[in-house]
Design an enzyme around this catalytic site. Sequence first.
Site: not given
Length: 557
Positions: A184, A286, A322, A411, A434-435, A482
Amino acid sequence: MTELRGVGIGLGVAQGPVARMAEPLPAPSDAPSTVGVEPERERVRDAIAGVARELEERGAQAGGSARDVLEAQAMMAEDPTLAAEVDTRIADGKTAEWAVHDAFASFRDQLVAIGGYLGERAADLDDVAQRVIARLRGLPAPGVPDPGHPFILVAKDLAPADTALLDLDKVLGLVTTEGGPTSHTAILAREKSIVAVVGAAAAKDLADGETVIVDAAAGVVVRDPSADELERAQHRADSRAAAADAPITPGALADGTAVPLLANLGKPGAAAEAVGLGAEGVGLFRTEFLFLSSSQAPTVAEQKAAYTELLAAFPGKKVVVRVLDAGADKPLPFLNDAHEENPALGLRGIRALRASEDILREQLTALAEADAATSADLWVMAPMIGTVEETRYFTALAREYGIKTAGVMVEVPSSALLADRVLAHADFASIGTNDLTQYTMAADRLLGSVAAFQDPWHPAVLRLVREVGAAGQARGKPVGICGEAAADPLLAVVLVGLGATSLSMAPTALADVRATLLQHSLDDARRIADAALATDDPEQARRAAHAAATREKETQQ
Protein backbone atom coordinates in the site's frame (compact mmCIF):
# COMPACT_ATOMS: atom_id res chain seq x y z
CA MET A 1 29.32 7.59 2.41
CA THR A 2 27.23 4.43 2.93
CA GLU A 3 24.46 3.09 0.69
CA LEU A 4 21.41 1.38 2.19
CA ARG A 5 19.60 -0.72 -0.41
CA GLY A 6 15.88 -1.03 -0.94
CA VAL A 7 13.35 -0.82 -3.77
CA GLY A 8 12.98 2.60 -5.36
CA ILE A 9 9.58 3.93 -6.38
CA GLY A 10 9.98 5.95 -9.58
CA LEU A 11 13.02 8.00 -10.63
CA GLY A 12 12.99 10.76 -8.04
CA VAL A 13 15.84 11.90 -5.83
CA ALA A 14 15.56 13.93 -2.62
CA GLN A 15 17.80 15.01 0.22
CA GLY A 16 17.32 16.33 3.73
CA PRO A 17 17.43 15.58 7.45
CA VAL A 18 15.85 12.41 8.81
CA ALA A 19 12.75 12.49 11.00
CA ARG A 20 11.74 9.08 12.30
CA MET A 21 8.19 7.93 12.79
CA ALA A 22 7.27 7.68 16.46
CA GLU A 23 7.34 4.23 18.02
CA PRO A 24 3.94 2.58 18.66
CA LEU A 25 2.20 3.31 21.93
CA PRO A 26 3.14 0.88 24.72
CA ALA A 27 0.64 -1.85 25.47
CA PRO A 28 -1.89 -0.98 28.20
CA SER A 29 -1.59 -2.72 31.57
CA ASP A 30 -3.92 -5.55 32.48
CA ALA A 31 -5.08 -3.76 35.64
CA PRO A 32 -8.85 -4.00 36.35
CA SER A 33 -11.15 -1.12 35.58
CA THR A 34 -11.78 1.39 38.34
CA VAL A 35 -14.82 3.04 36.77
CA GLY A 36 -17.10 0.08 36.01
CA VAL A 37 -18.46 -1.75 32.98
CA GLU A 38 -20.92 0.80 31.53
CA PRO A 39 -18.53 3.80 31.62
CA GLU A 40 -15.84 1.68 29.94
CA ARG A 41 -18.31 0.58 27.26
CA GLU A 42 -19.30 4.17 26.61
CA ARG A 43 -15.66 5.27 26.39
CA VAL A 44 -14.80 2.59 23.86
CA ARG A 45 -17.91 3.22 21.74
CA ASP A 46 -17.07 6.92 21.52
CA ALA A 47 -13.41 6.26 20.75
CA ILE A 48 -14.09 3.73 17.99
CA ALA A 49 -16.76 5.93 16.40
CA GLY A 50 -14.41 8.91 16.54
CA VAL A 51 -11.58 6.99 14.87
CA ALA A 52 -13.89 5.65 12.16
CA ARG A 53 -15.20 9.14 11.34
CA GLU A 54 -11.64 10.53 11.28
CA LEU A 55 -10.53 7.82 8.83
CA GLU A 56 -13.53 8.53 6.59
CA GLU A 57 -12.76 12.26 6.64
CA ARG A 58 -9.11 11.61 5.77
CA GLY A 59 -10.23 9.39 2.90
CA ALA A 60 -12.61 12.01 1.53
CA GLN A 61 -9.84 14.60 1.72
CA ALA A 62 -7.26 12.35 0.04
CA GLY A 63 -9.43 10.91 -2.73
CA GLY A 64 -8.20 8.30 -5.21
CA SER A 65 -7.27 4.80 -4.08
CA ALA A 66 -6.43 6.19 -0.63
CA ARG A 67 -10.11 6.89 -0.08
CA ASP A 68 -11.00 3.25 -0.71
CA VAL A 69 -8.29 2.05 1.67
CA LEU A 70 -9.30 4.40 4.48
CA GLU A 71 -13.00 3.67 4.13
CA ALA A 72 -12.13 -0.02 4.46
CA GLN A 73 -10.19 0.78 7.64
CA ALA A 74 -13.17 2.69 9.04
CA MET A 75 -15.40 -0.32 8.42
CA MET A 76 -12.81 -2.53 10.10
CA ALA A 77 -12.85 -0.29 13.20
CA GLU A 78 -16.61 -0.75 13.58
CA ASP A 79 -16.70 -4.46 12.72
CA PRO A 80 -19.47 -6.05 14.86
CA THR A 81 -17.36 -9.13 15.62
CA LEU A 82 -14.57 -6.98 16.99
CA ALA A 83 -17.04 -4.89 18.98
CA ALA A 84 -18.39 -8.06 20.59
CA GLU A 85 -14.87 -9.20 21.50
CA VAL A 86 -14.09 -5.83 23.08
CA ASP A 87 -17.37 -5.87 25.00
CA THR A 88 -16.68 -9.37 26.36
CA ARG A 89 -13.38 -8.21 27.85
CA ILE A 90 -14.97 -5.11 29.39
CA ALA A 91 -17.66 -7.29 30.92
CA ASP A 92 -14.83 -9.26 32.57
CA GLY A 93 -13.75 -6.08 34.34
CA LYS A 94 -11.01 -4.93 31.96
CA THR A 95 -10.35 -1.31 30.98
CA ALA A 96 -11.38 -0.05 27.56
CA GLU A 97 -7.70 0.33 26.61
CA TRP A 98 -6.83 -3.25 27.49
CA ALA A 99 -10.02 -4.60 25.90
CA VAL A 100 -9.21 -2.89 22.58
CA HIS A 101 -5.55 -3.94 22.71
CA ASP A 102 -6.30 -7.59 23.47
CA ALA A 103 -9.34 -8.01 21.21
CA PHE A 104 -7.67 -6.36 18.20
CA ALA A 105 -4.48 -8.40 18.76
CA SER A 106 -6.49 -11.62 18.86
CA PHE A 107 -8.35 -10.68 15.70
CA ARG A 108 -5.05 -9.69 14.06
CA ASP A 109 -3.57 -13.14 14.77
CA GLN A 110 -6.61 -14.75 13.14
CA LEU A 111 -6.15 -12.64 10.00
CA VAL A 112 -2.46 -13.53 9.79
CA ALA A 113 -3.35 -17.21 10.06
CA ILE A 114 -5.90 -16.89 7.24
CA GLY A 115 -3.35 -15.17 4.99
CA GLY A 116 -4.07 -13.69 1.58
CA TYR A 117 -5.93 -10.41 1.40
CA LEU A 118 -7.11 -10.70 5.01
CA GLY A 119 -3.58 -11.45 6.21
CA GLU A 120 -2.32 -8.27 4.60
CA ARG A 121 -5.02 -6.29 6.43
CA ALA A 122 -3.49 -7.24 9.79
CA ALA A 123 -1.18 -4.21 9.63
CA ASP A 124 -4.19 -1.97 8.97
CA LEU A 125 -5.86 -3.44 12.06
CA ASP A 126 -2.79 -2.59 14.16
CA ASP A 127 -3.06 1.03 13.00
CA VAL A 128 -6.75 1.20 13.92
CA ALA A 129 -6.06 -0.25 17.38
CA GLN A 130 -3.31 2.31 18.00
CA ARG A 131 -5.60 5.15 17.00
CA VAL A 132 -8.41 3.96 19.29
CA ILE A 133 -6.09 3.50 22.27
CA ALA A 134 -4.55 6.95 21.70
CA ARG A 135 -8.02 8.49 21.67
CA LEU A 136 -8.94 6.66 24.88
CA ARG A 137 -5.79 8.04 26.52
CA GLY A 138 -6.42 11.55 25.24
CA LEU A 139 -3.19 11.45 23.21
CA PRO A 140 -2.59 12.37 19.58
CA ALA A 141 -2.70 9.35 17.31
CA PRO A 142 0.71 7.93 16.41
CA GLY A 143 1.61 9.42 13.08
CA VAL A 144 3.95 11.51 10.99
CA PRO A 145 6.31 13.72 13.05
CA ASP A 146 6.47 17.49 12.63
CA PRO A 147 10.02 18.71 13.40
CA GLY A 148 9.19 22.18 12.10
CA HIS A 149 11.16 21.95 8.85
CA PRO A 150 11.18 19.81 5.66
CA PHE A 151 12.47 16.27 6.28
CA ILE A 152 13.01 12.73 5.02
CA LEU A 153 10.46 10.50 6.76
CA VAL A 154 11.82 7.15 7.97
CA ALA A 155 9.40 4.50 9.21
CA LYS A 156 9.00 0.76 9.60
CA ASP A 157 6.05 1.16 7.25
CA LEU A 158 3.29 3.72 6.91
CA ALA A 159 -0.36 3.22 7.65
CA PRO A 160 -2.57 4.18 4.69
CA ALA A 161 -4.10 6.97 6.79
CA ASP A 162 -0.66 8.55 7.15
CA THR A 163 0.51 8.04 3.56
CA ALA A 164 -2.71 9.46 2.13
CA LEU A 165 -2.34 12.86 3.77
CA LEU A 166 1.41 13.44 3.83
CA ASP A 167 2.23 17.14 3.61
CA LEU A 168 4.41 17.15 0.49
CA ASP A 169 5.74 20.61 1.34
CA LYS A 170 7.35 19.08 4.42
CA VAL A 171 7.97 15.43 3.49
CA LEU A 172 10.81 15.55 0.96
CA GLY A 173 11.12 11.79 0.68
CA LEU A 174 10.07 8.53 2.29
CA VAL A 175 12.10 5.52 3.45
CA THR A 176 10.58 2.36 4.94
CA THR A 177 12.38 -0.62 6.40
CA GLU A 178 9.61 -3.03 5.40
CA GLY A 179 7.24 -3.44 2.45
CA GLY A 180 7.76 -4.10 -1.22
CA PRO A 181 6.98 -2.55 -4.62
CA THR A 182 3.30 -3.57 -4.47
CA SER A 183 2.62 -2.63 -0.83
CA HIS A 184 0.00 0.00 0.00
CA THR A 185 2.78 2.41 0.89
CA ALA A 186 4.52 1.94 -2.46
CA ILE A 187 1.32 2.25 -4.47
CA LEU A 188 0.21 5.41 -2.66
CA ALA A 189 3.73 6.90 -2.86
CA ARG A 190 3.72 6.33 -6.60
CA GLU A 191 0.24 7.81 -6.93
CA LYS A 192 1.30 10.94 -5.02
CA SER A 193 4.73 11.17 -6.76
CA ILE A 194 6.59 10.89 -3.44
CA VAL A 195 10.31 10.11 -3.75
CA ALA A 196 10.49 6.77 -1.93
CA VAL A 197 12.69 3.78 -1.21
CA VAL A 198 10.84 0.89 0.47
CA GLY A 199 12.11 -2.27 2.08
CA ALA A 200 15.47 -0.72 3.07
CA ALA A 201 15.98 -2.86 6.20
CA ALA A 202 19.22 -1.14 7.24
CA ALA A 203 17.42 2.22 7.45
CA LYS A 204 16.33 1.19 10.96
CA ASP A 205 19.67 2.60 12.15
CA LEU A 206 19.13 6.09 10.72
CA ALA A 207 19.02 8.77 13.39
CA ASP A 208 16.87 11.86 13.65
CA GLY A 209 18.57 14.86 12.09
CA GLU A 210 21.21 13.11 9.99
CA THR A 211 21.28 14.15 6.33
CA VAL A 212 20.59 11.49 3.69
CA ILE A 213 19.96 11.27 -0.05
CA VAL A 214 16.97 9.17 -1.12
CA ASP A 215 17.71 7.95 -4.65
CA ALA A 216 14.65 6.10 -5.92
CA ALA A 217 16.15 5.54 -9.37
CA ALA A 218 19.04 3.56 -7.86
CA GLY A 219 16.96 2.13 -5.00
CA VAL A 220 19.39 3.39 -2.35
CA VAL A 221 19.53 5.70 0.65
CA VAL A 222 22.91 7.42 0.95
CA ARG A 223 24.21 8.13 4.47
CA ASP A 224 26.89 10.75 5.14
CA PRO A 225 26.84 12.15 1.58
CA SER A 226 29.64 14.49 0.53
CA ALA A 227 29.00 18.05 -0.63
CA ASP A 228 29.59 16.92 -4.23
CA GLU A 229 27.05 14.11 -3.89
CA LEU A 230 24.48 16.48 -2.45
CA GLU A 231 25.08 18.91 -5.31
CA ARG A 232 24.73 16.17 -7.95
CA ALA A 233 21.51 14.94 -6.34
CA GLN A 234 20.09 18.45 -6.37
CA HIS A 235 21.05 18.86 -10.03
CA ARG A 236 19.24 15.62 -10.86
CA ALA A 237 16.16 16.75 -8.95
CA ASP A 238 16.17 20.09 -10.78
CA SER A 239 16.61 18.39 -14.17
CA ARG A 240 13.76 16.00 -13.43
CA ALA A 241 11.48 18.86 -12.44
CA ALA A 242 12.34 20.66 -15.69
CA ALA A 243 11.60 17.50 -17.70
CA ALA A 244 8.21 17.17 -15.99
CA ASP A 245 7.36 20.69 -17.13
CA ALA A 246 8.42 20.01 -20.73
CA PRO A 247 5.74 19.61 -23.46
CA ILE A 248 4.09 16.20 -23.38
CA THR A 249 4.90 14.01 -26.37
CA PRO A 250 3.70 10.52 -27.35
CA GLY A 251 5.65 7.66 -25.81
CA ALA A 252 8.54 6.62 -28.01
CA LEU A 253 12.09 5.28 -27.95
CA ALA A 254 15.15 7.26 -29.05
CA ASP A 255 14.95 5.77 -32.56
CA GLY A 256 11.32 6.85 -32.98
CA THR A 257 9.77 3.45 -32.21
CA ALA A 258 6.32 4.25 -30.81
CA VAL A 259 5.50 2.90 -27.35
CA PRO A 260 2.04 4.23 -26.42
CA LEU A 261 1.86 5.21 -22.75
CA LEU A 262 -1.57 4.50 -21.29
CA ALA A 263 -3.27 4.89 -17.92
CA ASN A 264 -4.58 2.37 -15.42
CA LEU A 265 -7.91 3.70 -14.14
CA GLY A 266 -10.48 2.48 -11.64
CA LYS A 267 -13.26 5.05 -12.14
CA PRO A 268 -14.40 7.28 -15.03
CA GLY A 269 -13.84 10.39 -12.92
CA ALA A 270 -10.06 9.81 -13.01
CA ALA A 271 -9.92 10.23 -16.79
CA ALA A 272 -9.39 14.01 -16.86
CA GLU A 273 -6.32 13.86 -14.64
CA ALA A 274 -4.86 11.04 -16.74
CA VAL A 275 -5.30 13.05 -19.93
CA GLY A 276 -3.67 16.06 -18.28
CA LEU A 277 -0.65 13.95 -17.35
CA GLY A 278 -0.21 12.76 -20.91
CA ALA A 279 -2.03 9.43 -21.08
CA GLU A 280 -2.52 8.42 -24.72
CA GLY A 281 -5.46 6.25 -23.80
CA VAL A 282 -6.37 3.63 -21.20
CA GLY A 283 -4.52 0.34 -20.94
CA LEU A 284 -6.57 -1.02 -18.04
CA PHE A 285 -9.97 0.14 -16.89
CA ARG A 286 -11.06 -1.86 -13.85
CA THR A 287 -14.83 -2.29 -13.81
CA GLU A 288 -15.01 -3.67 -10.26
CA PHE A 289 -16.02 -0.29 -8.78
CA LEU A 290 -19.51 -0.84 -10.20
CA PHE A 291 -19.89 -4.19 -8.48
CA LEU A 292 -17.93 -4.23 -5.20
CA SER A 293 -20.21 -1.96 -3.17
CA SER A 294 -23.45 -3.64 -4.25
CA SER A 295 -25.41 -6.60 -3.01
CA GLN A 296 -26.58 -7.24 -6.56
CA ALA A 297 -25.10 -6.72 -10.00
CA PRO A 298 -25.56 -3.24 -11.53
CA THR A 299 -28.06 -2.96 -14.36
CA VAL A 300 -27.08 -2.70 -18.01
CA ALA A 301 -28.19 0.95 -18.00
CA GLU A 302 -26.04 1.76 -14.95
CA GLN A 303 -23.02 0.12 -16.52
CA LYS A 304 -23.58 1.78 -19.89
CA ALA A 305 -23.64 5.22 -18.24
CA ALA A 306 -20.28 4.63 -16.54
CA TYR A 307 -18.62 3.17 -19.63
CA THR A 308 -19.95 5.98 -21.80
CA GLU A 309 -18.50 8.58 -19.42
CA LEU A 310 -15.11 6.89 -19.64
CA LEU A 311 -15.06 6.42 -23.42
CA ALA A 312 -16.21 9.98 -24.04
CA ALA A 313 -13.06 11.24 -22.28
CA PHE A 314 -10.85 9.56 -24.90
CA PRO A 315 -12.27 10.35 -28.36
CA GLY A 316 -10.38 8.42 -31.03
CA LYS A 317 -8.07 6.87 -28.41
CA LYS A 318 -7.62 3.26 -27.36
CA VAL A 319 -9.48 2.30 -24.18
CA VAL A 320 -8.92 -1.21 -22.85
CA VAL A 321 -11.67 -2.36 -20.48
CA ARG A 322 -11.28 -5.45 -18.34
CA VAL A 323 -14.51 -7.27 -17.64
CA LEU A 324 -15.27 -8.01 -14.00
CA ASP A 325 -12.36 -9.59 -12.13
CA ALA A 326 -13.96 -10.95 -8.99
CA GLY A 327 -13.09 -13.74 -6.60
CA ALA A 328 -9.94 -14.18 -4.46
CA ASP A 329 -9.67 -10.90 -2.52
CA LYS A 330 -12.85 -9.50 -4.14
CA PRO A 331 -15.72 -11.93 -3.39
CA LEU A 332 -19.19 -10.83 -4.48
CA PRO A 333 -22.38 -12.21 -2.94
CA PHE A 334 -24.13 -12.36 -6.31
CA LEU A 335 -21.20 -13.98 -8.12
CA ASN A 336 -19.06 -16.13 -5.87
CA ASP A 337 -19.07 -15.85 -2.09
CA ALA A 338 -18.61 -19.54 -1.37
CA HIS A 339 -15.81 -20.30 1.08
CA GLU A 340 -12.63 -21.50 -0.61
CA GLU A 341 -9.53 -22.76 1.19
CA ASN A 342 -7.29 -20.94 -1.27
CA PRO A 343 -9.37 -18.37 -3.18
CA ALA A 344 -6.39 -17.05 -5.20
CA LEU A 345 -6.38 -20.47 -6.86
CA GLY A 346 -10.13 -20.87 -6.94
CA LEU A 347 -13.16 -19.59 -8.82
CA ARG A 348 -11.97 -16.13 -9.85
CA GLY A 349 -11.72 -14.04 -13.02
CA ILE A 350 -13.04 -15.70 -16.15
CA ARG A 351 -13.85 -18.86 -14.18
CA ALA A 352 -16.29 -16.99 -11.95
CA LEU A 353 -17.84 -15.19 -14.93
CA ARG A 354 -18.44 -18.45 -16.78
CA ALA A 355 -20.21 -19.80 -13.71
CA SER A 356 -22.50 -16.73 -13.80
CA GLU A 357 -22.54 -16.04 -17.53
CA ASP A 358 -25.54 -13.72 -17.36
CA ILE A 359 -23.38 -11.13 -15.55
CA LEU A 360 -20.74 -11.33 -18.29
CA ARG A 361 -23.36 -11.05 -21.03
CA GLU A 362 -24.90 -7.97 -19.40
CA GLN A 363 -21.48 -6.37 -19.11
CA LEU A 364 -20.69 -7.02 -22.77
CA THR A 365 -24.10 -5.61 -23.72
CA ALA A 366 -23.42 -2.39 -21.80
CA LEU A 367 -19.92 -2.07 -23.27
CA ALA A 368 -21.19 -2.54 -26.82
CA GLU A 369 -23.90 0.08 -26.30
CA ALA A 370 -21.40 2.56 -24.82
CA ASP A 371 -19.05 1.89 -27.72
CA ALA A 372 -21.81 2.68 -30.22
CA ALA A 373 -22.51 6.00 -28.44
CA THR A 374 -18.88 7.24 -28.45
CA SER A 375 -15.87 7.52 -30.75
CA ALA A 376 -13.21 5.89 -28.58
CA ASP A 377 -11.45 2.74 -29.82
CA LEU A 378 -12.83 0.16 -27.37
CA TRP A 379 -10.83 -2.97 -26.59
CA VAL A 380 -12.25 -5.51 -24.12
CA MET A 381 -10.27 -8.19 -22.29
CA ALA A 382 -10.96 -11.07 -19.93
CA PRO A 383 -9.02 -11.58 -16.67
CA MET A 384 -7.17 -14.67 -15.44
CA ILE A 385 -7.17 -16.56 -18.72
CA GLY A 386 -5.37 -19.86 -18.17
CA THR A 387 -6.19 -21.94 -21.24
CA VAL A 388 -6.64 -21.70 -24.99
CA GLU A 389 -10.22 -22.92 -24.59
CA GLU A 390 -11.02 -20.04 -22.23
CA THR A 391 -9.61 -17.67 -24.84
CA ARG A 392 -11.85 -19.11 -27.56
CA TYR A 393 -14.85 -18.91 -25.24
CA PHE A 394 -14.37 -15.24 -24.34
CA THR A 395 -13.45 -13.92 -27.77
CA ALA A 396 -16.38 -15.73 -29.39
CA LEU A 397 -18.80 -14.35 -26.80
CA ALA A 398 -17.42 -10.81 -27.15
CA ARG A 399 -17.78 -10.91 -30.92
CA GLU A 400 -21.35 -12.17 -30.51
CA TYR A 401 -22.07 -8.77 -28.90
CA GLY A 402 -20.26 -6.79 -31.58
CA ILE A 403 -17.03 -6.10 -29.64
CA LYS A 404 -14.51 -5.43 -32.41
CA THR A 405 -11.30 -6.03 -30.44
CA ALA A 406 -11.33 -8.82 -27.86
CA GLY A 407 -8.26 -9.88 -25.92
CA VAL A 408 -7.01 -11.59 -22.80
CA MET A 409 -4.98 -10.82 -19.71
CA VAL A 410 -1.90 -12.95 -19.24
CA GLU A 411 -1.58 -13.37 -15.47
CA VAL A 412 -1.13 -17.13 -15.21
CA PRO A 413 2.08 -18.90 -16.32
CA SER A 414 0.07 -21.37 -18.43
CA SER A 415 -1.24 -18.63 -20.72
CA ALA A 416 2.22 -17.10 -21.01
CA LEU A 417 3.74 -20.43 -22.00
CA LEU A 418 0.91 -21.01 -24.51
CA ALA A 419 0.88 -17.40 -25.74
CA ASP A 420 1.41 -18.43 -29.37
CA ARG A 421 -1.75 -20.57 -29.20
CA VAL A 422 -3.70 -18.01 -27.12
CA LEU A 423 -2.90 -15.22 -29.61
CA ALA A 424 -4.14 -17.36 -32.45
CA HIS A 425 -7.62 -16.53 -31.13
CA ALA A 426 -7.25 -13.28 -29.17
CA ASP A 427 -6.76 -9.90 -30.85
CA PHE A 428 -4.27 -8.81 -28.20
CA ALA A 429 -2.71 -9.76 -24.88
CA SER A 430 -2.16 -7.60 -21.82
CA ILE A 431 0.26 -8.85 -19.18
CA GLY A 432 -0.78 -8.24 -15.57
CA THR A 433 2.63 -8.38 -13.93
CA ASN A 434 1.32 -8.30 -10.35
CA ASP A 435 -0.61 -11.55 -10.65
CA LEU A 436 1.86 -13.12 -13.07
CA THR A 437 4.58 -12.62 -10.46
CA GLN A 438 2.31 -13.99 -7.72
CA TYR A 439 1.55 -17.19 -9.57
CA THR A 440 5.07 -17.66 -10.94
CA MET A 441 6.66 -17.32 -7.50
CA ALA A 442 3.84 -19.03 -5.54
CA ALA A 443 3.80 -15.96 -3.27
CA ASP A 444 0.54 -14.24 -2.34
CA ARG A 445 0.86 -10.67 -3.59
CA LEU A 446 -1.07 -9.36 -0.57
CA LEU A 447 0.83 -11.23 2.13
CA GLY A 448 3.57 -9.22 3.78
CA SER A 449 5.56 -12.26 4.93
CA VAL A 450 6.37 -13.21 1.32
CA ALA A 451 6.60 -9.67 -0.09
CA ALA A 452 10.24 -10.23 -1.07
CA PHE A 453 9.12 -12.80 -3.64
CA GLN A 454 6.62 -10.39 -5.21
CA ASP A 455 9.15 -8.75 -7.51
CA PRO A 456 8.49 -8.41 -11.26
CA TRP A 457 12.25 -8.11 -11.86
CA HIS A 458 12.61 -11.83 -11.17
CA PRO A 459 14.21 -13.47 -14.25
CA ALA A 460 11.55 -16.19 -14.19
CA VAL A 461 8.84 -13.55 -14.63
CA LEU A 462 10.86 -11.74 -17.31
CA ARG A 463 11.24 -14.99 -19.25
CA LEU A 464 7.47 -15.43 -19.28
CA VAL A 465 7.05 -11.86 -20.53
CA ARG A 466 9.53 -12.66 -23.30
CA GLU A 467 7.41 -15.68 -24.31
CA VAL A 468 4.35 -13.48 -24.72
CA GLY A 469 6.29 -10.74 -26.50
CA ALA A 470 7.74 -13.23 -28.99
CA ALA A 471 4.31 -14.74 -29.62
CA GLY A 472 2.83 -11.30 -30.21
CA GLN A 473 5.55 -10.45 -32.72
CA ALA A 474 5.13 -13.78 -34.52
CA ARG A 475 1.34 -13.41 -34.70
CA GLY A 476 1.37 -9.68 -35.43
CA LYS A 477 -0.68 -9.04 -32.26
CA PRO A 478 -0.17 -6.21 -29.72
CA VAL A 479 1.18 -7.10 -26.28
CA GLY A 480 0.63 -4.55 -23.51
CA ILE A 481 1.78 -4.37 -19.91
CA CYS A 482 -0.72 -3.15 -17.33
CA GLY A 483 0.78 -4.21 -14.00
CA GLU A 484 2.75 -2.05 -11.57
CA ALA A 485 5.94 -3.10 -13.38
CA ALA A 486 5.25 -0.66 -16.22
CA ALA A 487 5.58 2.26 -13.77
CA ASP A 488 9.21 1.37 -13.00
CA PRO A 489 11.09 3.43 -15.65
CA LEU A 490 14.07 1.09 -16.12
CA LEU A 491 11.87 -2.01 -16.00
CA ALA A 492 9.65 -0.35 -18.62
CA VAL A 493 12.67 -0.28 -20.97
CA VAL A 494 13.30 -3.96 -20.24
CA LEU A 495 9.66 -4.84 -20.93
CA VAL A 496 9.80 -3.09 -24.31
CA GLY A 497 12.99 -5.00 -25.03
CA LEU A 498 11.10 -8.22 -24.26
CA GLY A 499 8.40 -7.40 -26.82
CA ALA A 500 5.85 -5.18 -25.09
CA THR A 501 4.25 -2.78 -27.58
CA SER A 502 2.48 -0.51 -25.06
CA LEU A 503 2.75 0.28 -21.35
CA SER A 504 -0.06 1.17 -18.95
CA MET A 505 0.47 2.57 -15.46
CA ALA A 506 -0.64 4.96 -12.74
CA PRO A 507 -0.87 8.36 -14.51
CA THR A 508 1.68 9.97 -12.17
CA ALA A 509 4.36 7.58 -13.48
CA LEU A 510 3.92 8.60 -17.13
CA ALA A 511 6.45 11.46 -17.15
CA ASP A 512 9.32 9.40 -15.73
CA VAL A 513 8.68 6.46 -18.04
CA ARG A 514 8.35 8.75 -21.09
CA ALA A 515 11.68 10.45 -20.29
CA THR A 516 13.49 7.14 -19.75
CA LEU A 517 12.25 5.52 -22.96
CA LEU A 518 13.58 8.49 -24.95
CA GLN A 519 17.10 7.65 -23.77
CA HIS A 520 17.22 4.24 -25.48
CA SER A 521 16.66 2.75 -28.93
CA LEU A 522 14.84 -0.54 -29.51
CA ASP A 523 18.19 -2.32 -29.97
CA ASP A 524 19.36 -0.77 -26.69
CA ALA A 525 16.21 -1.98 -24.94
CA ARG A 526 16.76 -5.51 -26.22
CA ARG A 527 20.36 -5.53 -24.99
CA ILE A 528 19.31 -4.20 -21.59
CA ALA A 529 16.59 -6.88 -21.40
CA ASP A 530 19.09 -9.60 -22.30
CA ALA A 531 21.35 -8.43 -19.48
CA ALA A 532 18.49 -8.72 -16.99
CA LEU A 533 17.50 -12.16 -18.28
CA ALA A 534 21.04 -13.51 -17.82
CA THR A 535 20.81 -13.30 -14.01
CA ASP A 536 19.60 -15.44 -11.14
CA ASP A 537 17.48 -13.14 -8.99
CA PRO A 538 15.66 -9.78 -9.00
CA GLU A 539 18.47 -7.76 -7.42
CA GLN A 540 20.99 -9.06 -9.94
CA ALA A 541 18.54 -8.31 -12.74
CA ARG A 542 18.13 -4.70 -11.58
CA ARG A 543 21.87 -4.17 -11.31
CA ALA A 544 22.60 -5.80 -14.67
CA ALA A 545 19.94 -3.72 -16.41
CA HIS A 546 21.20 -0.53 -14.76
CA ALA A 547 24.79 -1.29 -15.78
CA ALA A 548 23.73 -2.09 -19.35
CA ALA A 549 21.61 1.07 -19.57
CA THR A 550 24.51 3.17 -18.27
CA ARG A 551 26.84 1.66 -20.88
CA GLU A 552 24.36 2.41 -23.64
CA LYS A 553 24.10 6.08 -22.59
CA GLU A 554 27.89 6.41 -22.30
CA THR A 555 28.30 4.91 -25.79
CA GLN A 556 25.83 7.44 -27.20
CA GLN A 557 27.79 10.28 -25.62
